[in-house]
Design an enzyme around this catalytic site. Structure first.
Site, PDB file in Angstrom:
ATOM      1  N   ASP A  69       0.871  -1.180   0.000  1.00  0.00           N
ATOM      2  CA  ASP A  69       0.000   0.000   0.000  1.00  0.00           C
ATOM      3  C   ASP A  69       0.907   1.229   0.000  1.00  0.00           C
ATOM      4  OD1 ASP A  69      -2.204   1.906   0.679  1.00  0.00           O
ATOM      5  OD2 ASP A  69      -3.349   0.085   1.029  1.00  0.00           O
TER       6      ASP A  69
ATOM      7  N   HIS B 232       1.464   2.175  -3.291  1.00  0.00           N
ATOM      8  CA  HIS B 232       0.415   3.007  -3.879  1.00  0.00           C
ATOM      9  C   HIS B 232       0.839   4.466  -3.919  1.00  0.00           C
ATOM     10  CE1 HIS B 232      -2.978  -0.096  -2.837  1.00  0.00           C
ATOM     11  NE2 HIS B 232      -2.004  -0.591  -3.574  1.00  0.00           N
TER      12      HIS B 232
END
Length: 524
Positions: free
Chosen positions: A303, A339
């Site tokens: 993430d 991300h």
């Protein structure tokens, strides 16, 4: 001639920064160094090696010893290590090696052995976890101690959740204890955690393994089990003067390192790892923290690499648990995948102020600098700076999104409407973003996308010395930010909607639209 700077010192570890021009995470070229010590008897000991990174960790030093560090091109640096009140070996208290991941009884026995060893550590002392594979249920650290993970040591969580301790949402005084995405919530205790401690150090060449892939943690990312959310990898709650030096941490059940309500925290030379498809395994998420330094740390996670947060209001606007984050400094780090490289939000209701990311490399992240919030959050994001950063293979370099479609109502008309909504306590503000000397290679979607609210435009965005050196020829058009009604983009420059931007190169500012034509809902 300049001198290396000291980022942190403990009894056995030093973290140094080499101020080499044009150095980001890596140095432009390796440098030879020499470390020389003198003990009380006058006998000299010398260590010689080469350094390839701007932040250097010197391990296995001797407590209360003066060293001289010499590296080509710099003045010599003298420093003295801290004292150590006593070294405790965890094995002496019954810690057993090579326990199977599903052996709950022995893993509990190891947790109890670590507890006894920690209790025996004197104030200012060190607990040594020696080389070996050690499986234990969650370990709670205390004030005025150092946890030293020796080279070759792996301290890992078991794969079974049987009897795993749970942190309640609040402590006896009503303060947030357990949490999930900015709200008080019962959560399983992290494999290593500390609550309300002072002067804690975790250091060494060893490894913390959250065993996220070994149990079922990643199979229920947004759910609960036994009424609790997933644990973090390392959870530091309401603590002060915490130092994290040199270790590797991997496979956390959710966020990898989560300082929550901490003050004066330094992390240097860490290696933070998680598979690219592991859910919510952010690398380092300081939440409602003051004065945090993250330096020389390498990320490859599932993430965001770093996500700066400040809690979020509840569904009815309740916010007694939120507090500001201020003074976050990120230097000489490598974000290899994730991300976002440096992300702020979306939990930012307490306010996020004074965040600087500089001299870093972001390679293969979806976004470089990413701000995300939405109506209902309230709070302010202010004084954010990115300078001297390389973005290589990053899909969207810069983004600020005030229509982030998170939470169960994230796609609701009042959240996503481009028509002005009533201004109130739930209106988030973004004011002050400075970007300078940023280099972009292999750009896929857009150099910058700034989508503000009509009732609260993004203000004071200043961009200078931004260079787009190349584009990704295989990029396909997709929406570059997570908001409804955003059109797909490919190889675009800097776009703004309800945002005020200045740039020293006007050719980089596009007059193209960000939003499609959405329905014009006007209120909640």
């Amino acid at each position: 001639m300049t001198r290396p700077s000291i980022l942190a010192l403990s009894a056995r570890t030093a973290a140094l920064c080499l101020p080499v021009p044009d150095a980001r995470y890596h140095l432009p070229e390796p440098l030879a160094y020499r470390l020389r010590s003198l003990d009380g008897g006058g006998a000299a000991r010398t260590r010689e090696d080469r350094v390839e990174t701007a932040v250097l960790l010197l391990h296995d030093l001797i407590p209360e010893t003066t060293y001289q560090f010499e590296v080509e091109g710099f003045e010599a640096l003298a420093f003295s290590t801290r004292p150590c009140a006593g070294l405790v070996n965890a094995v002496d208290f019954g810690l057993l090696p090579d326990v199977e991941l599903d052996d709950a009884d022995t893993a509990w026995g190891n947790a109890e052995a670590l507890g006894r060893a920690i209790e025996a550590v004197p104030t200012g002392g060190t607990l040594l976890v020696p080389p070996g594979v050690w499986t234990a249920y969650p370990t709670v650290l205390k004030s005025d101690m150092t946890l030293n993970l020796a080279e070759g040591a792996i301290l890992r969580a078991p794969s079974t959740r049987i009897g795993w301790p749970i942190l309640p949402a609040r402590d006896e005084a009503g303060r947030m204890l357990g949490s999930w995405e900015g709200l008080p919530a019962a959560c399983f205790a992290a494999p290593v955690h500390a609550i309300n401690v002072d002067r804690l150090t975790i250091e060494g060449r060893g490894l913390l393994d959250g065993s996220g892939a070994e149990g079922d943690w990643w199979a229920w990312p947004k759910e609960t089990r036994e009424g609790a959310r997933r644990p973090r990898g390392l959870h530091l709650i309401s603590s002060r003067d915490v130092t994290l030096l040199g270790f590797t941490i991997r496979n956390a059940p959710s966020w990898t390192i989560h300082p929550q309500g901490c003050e004066r925290l330094t992390a240097a030379g860490l290696h933070i790892l998680a598979p690219h498809d592991s859910p919510n395994t952010d690398g380092f998420n300081p939440e409602s923290c003051l004065d945090v330094l993250i330096a020389g740390t390498r990320f490859s996670v599932g993430d965001d690499c770093i996500a700066v947060k400040a809690g979020k209001r509840g569904d009815s606007g309740e916010g007694d648990h939120v507090a500001e984050t201020r003074g976050i400094h990120v230097r000489h780090c490598l974000m290899e995948r994730g991300h976002g490289g440096l992300v702020i939000g979306s939990e930012m209701s307490g306010g996020v102020h004074d965040v600087t990311v500089e001299d870093c490399e972001m390679r293969g992240t979806d976004r470089g600098l990413r701000l995300k919030t939405r109506r209902g959050r309230g709070g302010i994001i202010a004084n954010i700076t990115m300078r001297r950063v390389l973005l290589d293979g990053v899909e969207t370099a810069l983004s600020a999104n005030a229509h982030y479609h998170c939470d169960v109502d994230g796609h609701a008309g009042w959240v996503q409407s481009r028509a002005p909504q009533p201004f109130g306590p739930g209106t988030p503000l973004i004011d002050g973003i400075t970007v300078d000397h940023v280099e972009i290679r292999g750009l896929a979607h857009a150099a910058g996308v700034f989508l503000g609210l009509p009732e609260a435009p993004i203000r004071n965005v200043h961009i200078s010395n931004l260079a787009i050196l190349s584009h990704d020829p295989d990029a396909r058009p997709i929406p570059p930010i997570m908001a409804d009604y955003v059109r797909p983009m490919r190889h675009e420059a800097i776009l703004a909607e309800c945002a005020e931007i200045t740039c020293d190169d006007p050719s980089l500012i596009s007059d193209a639209t960000i939003s499609l034509d959405p329905p014009r809902e006007t209120s909640q």
